[in-house]
Design a protein around this motif. Sequence first.
Motif, short mmCIF file in Angstrom:
data_model
loop_
_atom_site.label_atom_id
_atom_site.label_comp_id
_atom_site.label_asym_id
_atom_site.label_seq_id
_atom_site.Cartn_x
_atom_site.Cartn_y
_atom_site.Cartn_z
N GLU A 88 5.61 -37.24 1.41
CA GLU A 88 5.66 -38.64 1.86
C GLU A 88 6.70 -38.89 2.94
O GLU A 88 6.77 -39.99 3.49
CB GLU A 88 5.90 -39.59 0.66
N ASP A 89 7.50 -37.89 3.27
CA ASP A 89 8.42 -38.01 4.40
C ASP A 89 7.73 -37.70 5.73
O ASP A 89 8.34 -37.86 6.80
CB ASP A 89 9.61 -37.06 4.23
N THR A 90 6.48 -37.25 5.65
CA THR A 90 5.74 -36.94 6.87
C THR A 90 5.60 -38.18 7.74
O THR A 90 5.13 -39.23 7.29
CB THR A 90 4.35 -36.38 6.53
N ALA A 91 6.03 -38.06 8.99
CA ALA A 91 6.00 -39.19 9.92
C ALA A 91 6.50 -38.73 11.28
O ALA A 91 7.03 -37.62 11.41
CB ALA A 91 6.90 -40.33 9.40
N VAL A 92 6.36 -39.61 12.25
CA VAL A 92 7.06 -39.43 13.52
C VAL A 92 8.41 -40.12 13.38
O VAL A 92 8.47 -41.29 12.99
CB VAL A 92 6.28 -40.01 14.70
N TYR A 93 9.47 -39.39 13.67
CA TYR A 93 10.82 -39.92 13.54
C TYR A 93 11.36 -40.29 14.92
O TYR A 93 11.27 -39.49 15.87
CB TYR A 93 11.72 -38.89 12.86
N TYR A 94 11.91 -41.49 14.99
CA TYR A 94 12.45 -42.01 16.24
C TYR A 94 13.93 -42.35 16.06
O TYR A 94 14.30 -42.96 15.07
CB TYR A 94 11.73 -43.29 16.65
N CYS A 95 14.73 -42.01 17.04
CA CYS A 95 16.09 -42.50 17.03
C CYS A 95 16.16 -43.76 17.90
O CYS A 95 15.35 -43.95 18.81
CB CYS A 95 17.08 -41.46 17.53
N GLN A 96 17.11 -44.60 17.56
CA GLN A 96 17.37 -45.81 18.34
C GLN A 96 18.87 -46.00 18.40
O GLN A 96 19.56 -45.83 17.39
CB GLN A 96 16.73 -47.03 17.68
N VAL A 97 19.37 -46.32 19.57
CA VAL A 97 20.80 -46.56 19.70
C VAL A 97 21.04 -47.87 20.45
O VAL A 97 20.22 -48.30 21.26
CB VAL A 97 21.52 -45.42 20.44
N MET A 98 22.16 -48.50 20.13
CA MET A 98 22.62 -49.66 20.88
C MET A 98 23.67 -49.15 21.85
O MET A 98 24.74 -48.69 21.42
CB MET A 98 23.22 -50.72 19.96
N VAL A 99 23.36 -49.22 23.12
CA VAL A 99 24.22 -48.62 24.12
C VAL A 99 24.84 -49.70 25.01
O VAL A 99 24.21 -50.72 25.29
CB VAL A 99 23.44 -47.60 24.98
N ILE A 100 26.06 -49.48 25.39
CA ILE A 100 26.72 -50.30 26.40
C ILE A 100 26.89 -49.42 27.63
O ILE A 100 27.52 -48.35 27.55
CB ILE A 100 28.07 -50.84 25.92
#
Length: 120
Positions: A88-100
């Motif tokens: 159930e961990d099968t997925a596309v994993y995306y990172c997201q960052v808050m950048v300045i």
Amino acid sequence: QVQLVESGGGLVQAGGSLRLSCAASGSIFSINTMDWHRQAPGKQRELVATITSGGYTNYLDSVKGRFTISRDNAKNTVYLQMNSLKPEDTAVYYCQVMVITTARSQYYIWGQGTQVTVSS
């Protein structure tokens, strides 16, 4: 301009481990929160783990005790260590960052996604 490059996905058997990486590059002044999200087929994207600039972490209940998020501020990189993986961990994993940026603009940016497939 800031870019994110993800790596580390793949195919693993249930019970196995993977480590995802997400490196930010470009006109970065600083990075605030860094997150990992995932999206399984036919499901909405969900937040898996968060780490703040101060190192505070938070996790989706279903991954607590199995996943660990960490960051290397010198490398502008966030990691997701995934142990005891389940189908159930099968997925596309995306990172997201808050950048300045160096121009002092602040915004969220997404990585391109990396496929994680866990076989039973």
